[in-house]
Design a protein around this motif. Structure first.
Motif, PDB file in Angstrom:
ATOM      1  N   GLY A 171      33.115  35.213  41.708  1.00  0.00           N
ATOM      2  CA  GLY A 171      31.886  35.912  41.363  1.00  0.00           C
ATOM      3  C   GLY A 171      32.053  37.417  41.326  1.00  0.00           C
ATOM      4  O   GLY A 171      31.162  38.166  41.741  1.00  0.00           O
ATOM      5  N   MET A 172      33.192  37.883  40.785  1.00  0.00           N
ATOM      6  CA  MET A 172      33.537  39.297  40.819  1.00  0.00           C
ATOM      7  C   MET A 172      33.753  39.808  39.402  1.00  0.00           C
ATOM      8  O   MET A 172      34.358  39.117  38.579  1.00  0.00           O
ATOM      9  CB  MET A 172      34.824  39.483  41.641  1.00  0.00           C
ATOM     10  N   PRO A 173      33.262  41.010  39.050  1.00  0.00           N
ATOM     11  CA  PRO A 173      33.546  41.576  37.731  1.00  0.00           C
ATOM     12  C   PRO A 173      35.049  41.718  37.504  1.00  0.00           C
ATOM     13  O   PRO A 173      35.804  42.017  38.444  1.00  0.00           O
ATOM     14  CB  PRO A 173      32.863  42.956  37.779  1.00  0.00           C
ATOM     15  N   LEU A 174      35.473  41.515  36.253  1.00  0.00           N
ATOM     16  CA  LEU A 174      36.902  41.517  35.955  1.00  0.00           C
ATOM     17  C   LEU A 174      37.562  42.850  36.299  1.00  0.00           C
ATOM     18  O   LEU A 174      38.662  42.881  36.865  1.00  0.00           O
ATOM     19  CB  LEU A 174      37.119  41.186  34.474  1.00  0.00           C
ATOM     20  N   ALA A 175      36.908  43.978  35.965  1.00  0.00           N
ATOM     21  CA  ALA A 175      37.511  45.281  36.249  1.00  0.00           C
ATOM     22  C   ALA A 175      37.719  45.477  37.748  1.00  0.00           C
ATOM     23  O   ALA A 175      38.748  46.006  38.184  1.00  0.00           O
ATOM     24  CB  ALA A 175      36.637  46.405  35.691  1.00  0.00           C
ATOM     25  N   LYS A 176      36.767  45.041  38.550  1.00  0.00           N
ATOM     26  CA  LYS A 176      36.901  45.163  40.003  1.00  0.00           C
ATOM     27  C   LYS A 176      38.008  44.242  40.517  1.00  0.00           C
ATOM     28  O   LYS A 176      38.807  44.634  41.382  1.00  0.00           O
ATOM     29  CB  LYS A 176      35.579  44.831  40.675  1.00  0.00           C
ATOM     30  N   ALA A 177      38.073  43.018  39.979  1.00  0.00           N
ATOM     31  CA  ALA A 177      39.123  42.085  40.396  1.00  0.00           C
ATOM     32  C   ALA A 177      40.500  42.624  40.025  1.00  0.00           C
ATOM     33  O   ALA A 177      41.455  42.504  40.808  1.00  0.00           O
ATOM     34  CB  ALA A 177      38.896  40.723  39.740  1.00  0.00           C
ATOM     35  N   ALA A 178      40.608  43.225  38.828  1.00  0.00           N
ATOM     36  CA  ALA A 178      41.892  43.801  38.410  1.00  0.00           C
ATOM     37  C   ALA A 178      42.298  44.938  39.336  1.00  0.00           C
ATOM     38  O   ALA A 178      43.479  45.102  39.666  1.00  0.00           O
ATOM     39  CB  ALA A 178      41.798  44.302  36.969  1.00  0.00           C
ATOM     40  N   ALA A 179      41.319  45.751  39.772  1.00  0.00           N
ATOM     41  CA  ALA A 179      41.622  46.840  40.701  1.00  0.00           C
ATOM     42  C   ALA A 179      42.072  46.292  42.058  1.00  0.00           C
ATOM     43  O   ALA A 179      43.018  46.811  42.658  1.00  0.00           O
ATOM     44  CB  ALA A 179      40.403  47.744  40.876  1.00  0.00           C
ATOM     45  N   TRP A 180      41.414  45.248  42.532  1.00  0.00           N
ATOM     46  CA  TRP A 180      41.831  44.637  43.799  1.00  0.00           C
ATOM     47  C   TRP A 180      43.214  44.002  43.664  1.00  0.00           C
ATOM     48  O   TRP A 180      44.032  44.076  44.590  1.00  0.00           O
ATOM     49  CB  TRP A 180      40.817  43.591  44.247  1.00  0.00           C
ATOM     50  N   TYR A 181      43.469  43.360  42.539  1.00  0.00           N
ATOM     51  CA  TYR A 181      44.766  42.715  42.298  1.00  0.00           C
ATOM     52  C   TYR A 181      45.877  43.758  42.311  1.00  0.00           C
ATOM     53  O   TYR A 181      46.912  43.590  42.968  1.00  0.00           O
ATOM     54  CB  TYR A 181      44.713  41.988  40.953  1.00  0.00           C
ATOM     55  N   ASP A 182      45.661  44.856  41.590  1.00  0.00           N
ATOM     56  CA  ASP A 182      46.661  45.919  41.589  1.00  0.00           C
ATOM     57  C   ASP A 182      46.719  46.599  42.950  1.00  0.00           C
ATOM     58  O   ASP A 182      47.794  46.982  43.426  1.00  0.00           O
ATOM     59  CB  ASP A 182      46.336  46.943  40.504  1.00  0.00           C
TER      60      ASP A 182
END
Length: 428
Positions: A132-143
């Protein structure tokens, strides 16, 4: 309402563990070679042997990942890499390790690294949706998780090398791969997108060639993806020369040894983690193209210039901390653009293609840096590398296709018939 965060959390944890181990290897292997031989050229050759198989497996790996399943590929990748890394110190302790064996074992780790990384990366949109997370935020957490791992590995790597020796540090790295494989086995269990793809046609060689070609055609038909591949192809090669040869040699000859190497890498990783998390918090309010362009200009050339012109830790540490902040925003932007541009059914193939394209020159980066450092000196090599880096990072300013970062989408490639439909029987 929060979704199921278990798969996303498990993949982040696996990345932190395995990338921490990779950071230990990235410091331990060059240091081991330099201690054993004193040759920057041999350190560069080991870097070549490590990175060339990464490119080869990325070139051909996309359809294989879909066929075997992303979960299985991720687990197998970690297990094989861990075994190969562990073999280096074990052979050294037995007194039978030869330089060609070291090169071969590093080639095995490279061969299995790219499919495992791709298998996890292509799941990011699915993991974000499940959490349930926006993609841009998930990408930032992933990186950010990767940056955090690099920070941890770099912070302790130099100290561990000094205390335990490079061989024992490599054994510790091997253990991290086993932990990462266990996390993936647990966290991705039952996730449909992580399982082998159901096929309506048999996995024949011509089917494989068709699927592989779809990924390449999609990239060639999408100017923004092609531009990203070409620019990062150059910068990744220069980054490899910096991290595998130029920085270790500079630290060993002019600074304070492995502890300073760990400090510099840790500062860079900590700043990059901060940059990624800050970008994740404000991503929706910023245009991607100007942020990306400025960040790459700030994060590229200055460290080469400062290292070439100074012989103390402090100026380089400040420079690498600033560059880390800039670099922290790059991967989340590129990942978000990639996932918004490429349809889900093509992601394994396209991400394999972009990984291969980006890394095409990387194996030569360490080899060339080692050769020029031995023949022309480290400062001169750094100045030339920094100048080339600056020219490469000016491309988003020059070419208009980069401005599409603010509104990416699959329409351009789709209009050319490159978004696949459900496959039917093969002719003939």
């Amino acid at each position: 309402m929060p979704g199921n965060r278990r798969p996303f959390t498990a993949v982040l944890a696996a990345n932190v563990v395995s990338i921490t181990g990779n950071a230990l290897t990235g410091m331990g292997v060059p240091w081991f070679v330099l201690q054993s031989t004193g040759s920057a050229a041999e350190a560069g050759f080991v870097a070549l042997c490590t990175m060339l198989p990464v490119v080869l497996s990325a070139v051909a790996g996309g359809p294989v990942i879909d066929l075997i399943g992303r979960r299985r590929v991720g687990i197998a990748s970690d297990l094989v890499c861990g075994a190969a890394v562990a073999a280096v110190p074990l052979l050294e302790f037995a007194g039978v390790l030869r330089f060609w064996m070291l090169c071969g074992l590093m080639a095995v780790t490279g061969l299995c690294h790219a499919p495992g990384e791709t298998a996890r990366g292509v799941l990011l949109p699915t993991l974000a949706g499940s959490a349930g997370m926006p993609l841009a935020k998930a990408a930032a957490w992933y990186d950010g998780a990767a940056r955090c791992a690099g920070m941890i590995g770099s912070a302790v790597g130099g100290v561990l090398i000094a205390l335990l020796g490079a061989q024992n540090v490599l054994l510790l790295d091997a253990a991290t791969f086993a932990v990462s494989a266990s996390l993936l086995a647990f966290g991705l269990r039952g996730l449909a997108e992580a399982q082998p793809r159901k096929r309506s046609v048999p996995a024949l060689p011509r089917t494989y060639r068709r699927e592989l070609g779809e990924g390449y055609r999609y990239v060639l038909a999408t100017p923004l993806l092609l531009g990203i591949c070409l620019m990062t192809l150059v910068t990744k090669g220069l980054d490899q020369g910096w991290s595998a040869v130029l920085l270790p040699v500079h630290v060993r000859e002019d600074l304070g040894g492995s502890a300073d190497l760990g400090l510099l890498n840790a500062l860079f990783s900590a700043s990059a983690l901060t940059g990624a998390l800050v970008y994740g918090a404000v991503a929706g309010r910023l245009r991607r193209w100007p942020v990306f362009t400025v960040a790459f200009l700030v994060g590229g050339m200055p460290r080469f210039l400062v290292a070439a012109l100074t012989g103390t830790v402090a100026p380089l540490a400040v420079t690498m901390a600033i560059e880390g902040l800039a670099f922290g925003v790059l991967n989340p932007i590129m990942a978000t653009v990639m996932y918004e541009t490429v349809p889900e059914e093509l992601r394994s193939r396209v991400l394999s293609v972009t990984t291969a394209s980006v890394l095409m020159v990387t194996p030569l980066g360490g080899l060339a840096a080692g050769f020029f450092a031995d023949s022309a000196g480290v400062p001169g090599t750094m100045l030339v590398a920094g100048g080339v880096y600056l020219l490469a990072t000016l491309s988003p300013v020059v070419f208009p296709a980069w401005r599409q970062m603010d509104a990416p989408g699959p329409a351009a490639a789709g209009r050319q018939g490159l978004v696949p439909r459900e496959p039917g029987p093969e002719p003939g």
